[in-house]
Design an enzyme around this catalytic site. Structure first.
Site, PDB file in Angstrom:
ATOM      1  N   TRP A  94      36.852  25.959  30.109  1.00 55.05           N
ATOM      2  CA  TRP A  94      35.647  26.357  30.827  1.00 55.05           C
ATOM      3  C   TRP A  94      35.941  26.433  32.338  1.00 55.05           C
ATOM      4  O   TRP A  94      35.452  27.313  33.032  1.00 55.05           O
ATOM      5  CB  TRP A  94      34.505  25.362  30.563  1.00 55.05           C
ATOM      6  CG  TRP A  94      33.383  25.542  31.535  1.00 55.05           C
ATOM      7  CD1 TRP A  94      32.454  26.544  31.534  1.00 55.05           C
ATOM      8  CD2 TRP A  94      33.085  24.748  32.675  1.00 55.05           C
ATOM      9  NE1 TRP A  94      31.609  26.421  32.597  1.00 55.05           N
ATOM     10  CE2 TRP A  94      31.972  25.316  33.320  1.00 55.05           C
ATOM     11  CE3 TRP A  94      33.659  23.603  33.228  1.00 55.05           C
ATOM     12  CZ2 TRP A  94      31.417  24.794  34.481  1.00 55.05           C
ATOM     13  CZ3 TRP A  94      33.098  23.080  34.379  1.00 55.05           C
ATOM     14  CH2 TRP A  94      31.997  23.665  34.988  1.00 55.05           C
ATOM     15  N   HIS A  95      36.747  25.489  32.830  1.00 51.15           N
ATOM     16  CA  HIS A  95      37.055  25.498  34.262  1.00 51.15           C
ATOM     17  C   HIS A  95      37.755  26.780  34.662  1.00 51.15           C
ATOM     18  O   HIS A  95      37.638  27.243  35.798  1.00 51.15           O
ATOM     19  CB  HIS A  95      37.936  24.298  34.629  1.00 51.15           C
ATOM     20  CG  HIS A  95      37.144  23.050  34.811  1.00 51.15           C
ATOM     21  ND1 HIS A  95      36.941  22.172  33.801  1.00 51.15           N
ATOM     22  CD2 HIS A  95      36.510  22.547  35.884  1.00 51.15           C
ATOM     23  CE1 HIS A  95      36.208  21.163  34.239  1.00 51.15           C
ATOM     24  NE2 HIS A  95      35.930  21.364  35.509  1.00 51.15           N
ATOM     25  N   GLY A  96      38.520  27.347  33.781  1.00 48.00           N
ATOM     26  CA  GLY A  96      39.200  28.586  34.113  1.00 48.00           C
ATOM     27  C   GLY A  96      40.146  28.969  33.009  1.00 48.00           C
ATOM     28  O   GLY A  96      40.727  28.109  32.339  1.00 48.00           O
ATOM     29  N   PHE A  98      33.817  28.356  38.985  1.00 56.29           N
ATOM     30  CA  PHE A  98      33.668  27.998  37.573  1.00 56.29           C
ATOM     31  C   PHE A  98      32.318  28.431  37.030  1.00 56.29           C
ATOM     32  O   PHE A  98      31.915  28.027  36.002  1.00 56.29           O
ATOM     33  CB  PHE A  98      33.874  26.484  37.383  1.00 56.29           C
ATOM     34  CG  PHE A  98      35.175  26.001  37.965  1.00 56.29           C
ATOM     35  CD1 PHE A  98      36.349  26.702  37.726  1.00 56.29           C
ATOM     36  CD2 PHE A  98      35.233  24.886  38.785  1.00 56.29           C
ATOM     37  CE1 PHE A  98      37.551  26.287  38.268  1.00 56.29           C
ATOM     38  CE2 PHE A  98      36.428  24.451  39.326  1.00 56.29           C
ATOM     39  CZ  PHE A  98      37.579  25.159  39.075  1.00 56.29           C
TER      40      PHE A  98
END
Lengths: 306, 464
Positions: free
Chosen positions: B315-317, B464
Site C-alpha cells: 500500500w505504501h508504494g 501514499f
C-alpha cells in the site's frame, strides 16, 4: 480570547526585537557581503570608477589589481544574478549618497537579459537595507517580495533562513564568516576550478526584450546626465559563449549597435584566447580568481593603450 | 494546497471566518465546497475522481441496505475503489516491471501523477460500505453529508482515516463558536508545524542528499542519515496529523489521535499500537479480520499477519524496497509472537526493548527510504561491514554547521515534548500554567518562523 491576543502581541514583539537585533548585527560587518552593500546603499563614497553588473562583474573585475595598475579608486557594484533593471537600481542607490564616478564599466551580455525571473537572487540578504526607505523605494518596486518583507514581520523573518540568522549571530560574537575575507571593494575572489560536465544548454536563443532595452536606455541616460563615461563590456565566457546561446554573435552585434547609437564604448572580450582554458573558470559563466586577474590585467592594458 | 504553503495561511482564516458566520444549517455545504476547493488546488481533474468515487460509494451503500443483492453491491463498491487505486498506484509499477523485464524503452508513464491522498479517501469510503454491509450502520445520511465525511479537508489527503461513527455524528450537531477549544487547537497546530517545518524539513537537507547518492558517504554517515530519516518520517507524518487534528478542532470537530509517540515503544507489537494508528486499525478491521484473524488456527493466524504486513507494505508504494520493509516487519512481528508465547514470564528491562525497537526500526526503515534495491543492498553492506568507516567529512561538506545545530536543538525539543507527554515530567502547577506554558509556546512559534524551512516540501505521506 483576550489571552490569545496578548500572546500574539508578545510573539510579534519578540519577532520585532529579533529583527532589530539581527539587522543591527548584519550591518555591523566590517568586511564581506554586508559591508559591500552597506557601502553601496548607505555610505557616502568617492570612487572614480565603478564596475557594474551581475555575478560575472563581481568575480571578473579585480578592483585591487585595477587600482594598482591604473591608479584607480574603483569599486565593484555588482549583485549575483542582477539583470539590467537591478543593475540600474543598484547604481541609482549608489548615486543617492555618493559622488558620481568618472567612469562606469558595465558588464553586459546575454546573462543579464531576462532569461530568468526578474526577482532578486537571495533577496533575504538585502532585508537589512530595505529598512532604509530610499533603498526600499529603489529596489522594492522591482520585486514584490520586498514589499511583503518590509510590511510583514512574519514574512521577513520566515524568509531569512538558518544561514542568514547564523551569520548575524557570528557578527554578534565578533566573528567573520568564511566568505567575508574573499571580498575586496566589492570584488569577490573565487578560487574554485571548473569541474567536468558542468555544461547545460539551458538557453538556446536570447534577445533584448523591450523592458531590457528600456532599462539599458535609462542607465545610459542616467550616466549622461551625471557626466559619467559609460563603457559596456562583455568579459570572457567559457567557450566564447557559443556553448550557451546559438545567437551569441547577433547579441554581440546588437550591443555594438546600441553602443554606436549612444556614442559609448563597447568592448567584447567574450572570445579571448584564454576563454577555452578550464583552469581559469569555476563554471561556464564565471572565471575564478586566476582568470579574473588575467582578465583584469588584460583590460587594464587595453585601457592604457587608449 | 499544502498545510505548509503560503496560500493555506490565507485559506484557513477565510474558511474559518465564513464557516462561523454561516447559518448552522448551511455550514456543512460550505465546508464541503471549501474542502473541494482545497483538493481542487492540487489537481482540478482529480476532484472529479474524488466526487465520482465517493458518490458511487454512497449509492452502493444505499443499495446494500435496500436490495437483496448485498454482496453484489459491496463487490461493486470494492471493485470501483480498488480499481481506481490499482489503476493509479500499481499500474505504473507493473508496467515498468514488465517493460524493464523485457528491456523495452517505452517510458510514457514516467510522468504519471497519482491523485493526492487517493488511498486515504478510498479506504475511508471502503470502510463505510463494508460497515453498512456488516449491518453496523444504516445509510440514512444526505449525499452532502457523506461527501463531506469523505472529503473534510484537514484529513482528506494524508489522514487520519476517520470512521463513520466518529465523524458523521459530529457533522450533524450544531456547534458553537464559544465551544472551540482554542488551547488544544493552537497547541496541536503549533507542534504540527514545528515537527514539519523545523524538524522534518531541516532533517530532509541531511537525509535526501545522502540517500540520493549513497555511494559517496561513509558507513557512519549512512547510519546518521538513516537515524535522521526515522525522526524525519515521524516528525513529518505526525506533524501532518497534529495540524489536521488542530485545524479540525477550529470547526469543533475532533479527529482521533493518530500517533502516540511510537519511538518510545519497547516492542514491535507496541510500536504498531502507537504508530499511524488509524491506518493500522483500518488494516486490522477490514483486512486482518476479513482474512479470518486468529480464528482459524495458529498457522492461518500467522499467515494472516504476514499477509497484512505485505499488503500494507505494498500500500505504501508499488516498489520492491517497500516489500522488503514489509517483510522485515512481518517476520519480526511473528518472531515476537512466538517469543512471547514461549517466554511468557520473562520480562526484559524496558531499555533493552527500546534499543531493540530503535535498531530494528532504523534498519527496516532504510528499506522504506532507499531509492532502489541496489542502493539498499549497498547501505546494508556498508552498515554490516567489518571495515566500518567512521568518517564524517562529506556530511559536514553537505550543509552549513548552523543547520546541524538547529537540527540537534529541534530534535531535543521534540524529544523533551514527547518525554513530557509520555512520563509527565513537569507536574501541573500555577507557574507552569500561567507562565511556562505560554512562554514555551511563544518560543516554539518563534522557532517555527525563524528556523522553519518554508520551501513547501510536500509531506512524505502524500505520495501514499
Amino acid at each position: 480570547m483576550k489571552r490569545i491576543i496578548l500572546y500574539i502581541l508578545i510573539f510579534l514583539g519578540l519577532l520585532y526585537a529579533f529583527k532589530y537585533f539581527h539587522y543591527k548585527n548584519l550591518l555591523s560587518a566590517k568586511i564581506g557581503f554586508y559591508d559591500k552593500y552597506n557601502t553601496i546603499f548607505n555610505k557616502t563614497n568617492n570612487f572614480d570608477v565603478l564596475f557594474l553588473g551581475s555575478s560575472r562583474a563581481q568575480m571578473h573585475y579585480n578592483t585591487k589589481l585595477a587600482d594598482s595598475i591604473l591608479n584607480f579608486n574603483s569599486f565593484n557594484v555588482s549583485y549575483n544574478g542582477a539583470n539590467i533593471e537591478q543593475a540600474f537600481n543598484l547604481l541609482k542607490c549608489y548615486l543617492r549618497k555618493s559622488k558620481a564616478p568618472k567612469t562606469i564599466f558595465y558588464e553586459i551580455d546575454y546573462h543579464v537579459l531576462k532569461y530568468h525571473e526578474d526577482k532578486w537572487m537571495d533577496f533575504q540578504n538585502l532585508f537589512p537595507f530595505i529598512e532604509n526607505n530610499d533603498t526600499y523605494n529603489a529596489i522594492g518596486k522591482s520585486d514584490n517580495r520586498f514589499i511583503y518583507a518590509k510590511n510583514c514581520i512574519v514574512y521577513s523573518i520566515a524568509n531569512l533562513g538558518i544561514k542568514n540568522i547564523s551569520t548575524g549571530f557570528q557578527y554578534f560574537f565578533n566573528k567573520n564568516i568564511k566568505s567575508d575575507s574573499l571580498y575586496y571593494k566589492g570584488y569577490f575572489k573565487n578560487n574554485l576550478q571548473l569541474s567536468q560536465n558542468v555544461f547545460s544548454n539551458e538557453f538556446k536563443y536570447q534577445w533584448f526584450n523591450l523592458k531590457d532595452r528600456a532599462f539599458l536606455d535609462s542607465l545610459i541616460y542616467c550616466c549622461k546626465t551625471n557626466n559619467i563615461k559609460l563603457n559596456l563590456i562583455t568579459s570572457p565566457i567559457f567557450g566564447g559563449g557559443k556553448l550557451d546561446v546559438l545567437n551569441h554573435t547577433q547579441i554581440i552585434s546588437q550591443l555594438k549597435n546600441i553602443a554606436l547609437t549612444n556614442k559609448i564604448t563597447y568592448r567584447n572580450f567574450s572570445s579571448l584566447k584564454f576563454c577555452n582554458q578550464r583552469n581559469l573558470f569555476i563554471d561556464q559563466h564565471h572565471m575564478n580568481d586566476k582568470g579574473a586577474n588575467l582578465f583584469t590585467e588584460f583590460l587594464c592594458k587595453e585601457l592604457k593603450k587608449n | 494546497m499544502l498545510f505548509n504553503s503560503l496560500i493555506f495561511t490565507l485559506f484557513l482564516p477565510i474558511v474559518f471566518t465564513i464557516f462561523w458566520i454561516t447559518p448552522a444549517k448551511h455550514r456543512n455545504l460550505f465546508l464541503l465546497i471549501a474542502s473541494y476547493y482545497f483538493y481542487y488546488s492540487y489537481n482540478p481533474y482529480f476532484l472529479v475522481l474524488l466526487i465520482g468515487t465517493s458518490a458511487f460509494d454512497f449509492w452502493c451503500a444505499k443499495k446494500i441496505s435496500q436490495s437483496q443483492k448485498k454482496k453484489f453491491f459491496l463487490c461493486l463498491s470494492l471493485i470501483s475503489n480498488l480499481g481506481v487505486l490499482f489503476a493509479f498506484k500499481y499500474f505504473v509499477f507493473f508496467y515498468n516491471s514488465i517493460v524493464g523485464g523485457f528491456n523495452l524503452h517505452f517510458n510514457f508513464l514516467n510522468q504519471f501523477i497519482i491523485p493526492a491522498g487517493l488511498s486515504f479517501y478510498t479506504f475511508q469510503s471502503i470502510s463505510y460500505t463494508i460497515d453498512v454491509y456488516r449491518g453496523k450502520y444504516l445509510p440514512k445520511d444526505k449525499l452532502q453529508d457523506f461527501l463531506l465525511y469523505v472529503s473534510f479537508f484537514p484529513h482528506m489527503v494524508a489522514g487520519p482515516i476517520v470512521r463513520y461513527n466518529d465523524l458523521m455524528p459530529q457533522l450533524k450537531v450544531v456547534t458553537y463558536f464559544k465551544n472551540i477549544n482554542w488551547e488544544q487547537s493552537i497547541k496541536l497546530i503549533l507542534w504540527g508545524y514545528f515537527k514539519k517545518l523545523v524538524v522534518a524539513d531541516n532533517l530532509n537537507n541531511l537525509v535526501t542528499p545522502v540517500f540520493n547518492n549513497v555511494t559517496s558517504f561513509s558507513s557512519l554517515e549512512l547510519c546518521i542519515a538513516s537515524l535522521g530519516f526515522v525522526i524525519q518520517v515521524y516528525a513529518d507524518f505526525s506533524g501532518y496529523s497534529d495540524i489536521a487534528i488542530g485545524v479540525a478542532k477550529l470547526f469543533n470537530i475532533n479527529l482521533n489521535i493518530n500517533w502516540r509517540r511510537p519511538l518510545f515503544s519497547t516492542s514491535l507489537h507496541e510500536f504498531w499500537k502507537r504508530n499511524h494508528i488509524s491506518i493500522t486499525n483500518w488494516f486490522r478491521d477490514y483486512l486482518y479480520i476479513g482474512l479470518g484473524g486468529n480464528r482459524k488456527g495458529k498457522f492461518r493466524w500467522l499467515l494472516n499477519i504476514f499477509l497484512v504486513f505485505i499488503i500494507s507494505a505494498m500500500w505504501h508504494g508499488a516498489n520492491f524496497t517497500f516489500l522488503i520493509w514489509g517483510l522485515w516487519h512481518a517476520i519480526f512481528f511473528i518472531i515476537e509472537i512466538i517469543y512471547l508465547e514461549r517466554f511468557k514470564k520473562f520480562n526484559a528491562p524496558k531499555v533493552f526493548g527500546w534499543t531493540y525497537l530503535i535498531v530494528f526500526h532504523t534498519i527496516s526503515l532504510i528499506a522504506f527510504r532507499a531509492n532502489s534495491i541496489i542502493d539498499l543492498k549497498y547501505i546494508y553492506k556498508q552498515l554490516f561491514n567489518l571495515n566500518f568507516d567512521f568518517s564524517l567529512l562529506k556530511l559536514f561538506e553537505l550543509n552549513d554547521l548552523s543547520l546541524y545545530i538547529v537540527m540537534i536543538i529541534s530534535v531535543f525539543i521534540l524529544l523533551f515534548k514527547d518525554l513530557h507527554e509520555e512520563f509527565n515530567l513537569l507536574k501541573n502547577n500555577r507557574f507552569k500554567d500561567v507562565l511556562f506554558k505560554p512562554a514555551f509556546y511563544i518560543v516554539i512559534a518563534f522557532l517555527i518562523v525563524a528556523f522553519g524551512n518554508f520551501n513547501s516540501n510536500a509531506f512524505i505521506y502524500f505520495q501514499f
